[in-house]
Design an enzyme around this catalytic site. Structure first.
Site, short mmCIF file in Angstrom:
data_model
loop_
_atom_site.label_atom_id
_atom_site.label_comp_id
_atom_site.label_asym_id
_atom_site.label_seq_id
_atom_site.Cartn_x
_atom_site.Cartn_y
_atom_site.Cartn_z
CE LYS A 131 31.26 38.29 31.70
NZ LYS A 131 31.61 39.37 32.67
CB SER B 146 35.30 39.34 32.41
OG SER B 146 34.18 39.68 33.22
CB SER C 269 33.64 42.78 34.04
OG SER C 269 34.86 42.28 34.52
#
Length: 473
Positions: free
Chosen positions: A82, A157, A181
């Site tokens: 990420k 996210s 997330s």
């Protein structure tokens, strides 16, 4: 070896094939690069392409294996990371235009651990600005689509991680979770994950100019997303190795004592004020049936003060953001981000100094009550959401829609971050053609109990990604 395309193999299967010399890491990496080229232009899940470095790493991995040297559990296996975690030499932009040149001087612990395990990094996945929203879009890299449908969100996210993993890019995706997330993108994309116990996987960004607020540190976790529970377990093992840069890392074993007798499962009662979807709740109950079929003792009970747990999480996290981060965020954020932030702040009670200290103290009571509950019920089964996957960028529709999603739909999700407990998500089926997963919670450092239960559900419910791949063609 399976006849399925290489990119469809799981991490466990891929690692085994490479280690036994049945296939090279270079072959596997090229297959995943080809898959990324085929599907990523439409999805926009991987937003930093590291394929040149990945091929070099894959060739190096093959040379190590040819020499007969010891290898790690993910040797030669393609993964993604990420964009809010440091990868040496890459920008930790966190979806913010102002951070596009904030290059990482060193790898974060989770990045370093994946590399030590032998993983090959294909690229970096998308996230909303500051990784705050549960919907993945930002002005720097744009919107990430859900591979099931462009009309529904891929979550956030870790939305890029979830979408890429479901679509077949890489074998394991890294993500993180401060309010859902990891679990929310797993739910939205029909894959599996675990939010580990706080302190299980070391966390630190060498590029960060300041330390995170205290409760943000205590309520955040790094973790793996994958297409099977077995691969989630493998990713957890690789990520969880010690790193001295995280003072909160705990050297707990990845497997604890086997529970005595029949394991009791608390199927969480749904609060009466929650507006639920019949098909989603039916799938949650089917997961309970799967656990019962697997030999678990399932009983529907009320969990300890869900509403109070969620509200304390919201008050603490929003107070910290308001005091320490909001001003700086607003200076560089998009209008969409500000809309979401305003909606979050309306859900919270912003605390003064005394209130903040009392809230931190009260957190211990909530954790204590849940730990006592988990002594009676070592497994807790809840909805992750009580409604189907929402529309893309639903949080940009104002405070009312934000409250519908975060207070009504996913109350069971964010509340668990306050407690620092491990929680897995595993898919159980489709509702109105979109994925539905369930959440499985266990006591501190008992990720193994979460994943054992998740595997029992997966064995009976099956995986969803084969259906997705048929649709994608």
């Amino acid at each position: 070896m399976a006849k399925a395309p290489i990119w469809q193999w799981g991490a466990t299967e891929t690692a085994s094939a490479i280690a036994r010399g049945k296939i090279t890491s270079e072959e596997v990496t090229k297959a995943h690069i080809d898959r990324m080229k085929a599907v990523n232009p439409k999805l926009n899940a991987v937003v930093v392409d590291l394929t040149k470095d990945a091929l070099k790493a894959a060739r190096a991995a093959d040379k190590v294996l040819a020499k007969g040297e010891p290898v790690g559990p993910l040797h030669g296996v393609p993964v993604t990371i990420k964009i809010n975690v440091d990868v040496k030499g890459q920008a930790n932009s966190n979806g913010v235009v102002a951070f596009k040149d904030m290059f990482a001087p060193e790898d974060a612990p989770v990045t370093a651990n994946l590399k030590k395990a032998g993983a090959v990094v294909l690229g970096l996945t998308n996230t909303p600005e500051f990784s705050l929203r549960a919907f993945t879009e930002n002005p720097l890299h744009g919107l990430t689509l859900n591979p099931w449908s462009p009309d529904i969100t891929c979550g956030g996210s870790s939305g890029g991680a979830g979408a890429s993993m479901a679509a077949g890019i890489g074998c394991i995706a890294h993500g993180n979770d401060i309010g859902g997330s990891l679990r929310w993108p797993a739910y939205c994309n029909g894959i599996a994950t675990i939010k580990p116990t706080q302190g299980r996987i070391p966390a630190f960004n060498p590029s960060a100019p300041a330390e995170r607020p205290l409760m943000a540190q205590f309520m955040s976790s790094q973790g793996p997303l994958a297409r099977s529970v077995a691969d989630v377990r493998l990713g957890l093992e690789a990520m969880a190795q010690r790193d001295p840069r995280d003072p909160w890392w705990v050297p707990a074993p990845l497997r604890g004592p086997k529970p005595k007798g029949q394991v009791k499962v608390a199927l969480a009662k749904i609060p009466s004020d929650m507006k639920t979807d019949r098909d989603v709740i039916s799938l949650v109950r089917s997961a309970a049936d799967h656990l019962a079929d697997a030999g678990y003792d399932v009983k529907e009970v009320e969990v300890p003060d869900l509403d109070g747990t969620w509200r304390l999480w919201c008050d603490l996290i929003m107070t910290e953001m308001h005091v320490l981060q909001e001003k700086q965020m607003r200076q560089v954020a998009s209008d969409g981000f500000k809309t979401t932030m305003d909606g979050f702040l309306k859900l919270a009670t912003l605390l003064d100094y005394e209130g903040y200290m009392k809230a931190i103290a009260l957190r211990s009571r909530f954790i204590r009550n849940w730990l006592a509950f988990l002594e009676d019920y070592p497994v807790v089964l809840t909805p992750l959401s009580v409604n189907p996957v929402p529309e893309t960028n639903a949080d940009l529709k104002g405070a009312k829609r934000i409250a519908e999603v975060f207070w009504n739909d996913v109350r069971f999700m964010s509340a668990i971050n306050l407690l620092g407990l491990p929680a897995a998500v595993v898919p159980v089926g489709l509702a109105k053609g979109t994925p539905v997963g369930v959440q499985i919670i266990a006591s501190r450092y008992r990720e193994d109990i979460c994943l054992d239960a998740a595997a029992a559900v997966e064995k009976r419910a099956g995986r969803l990604v084969p259906e997705l791949w048929k649709r994608m063609g």
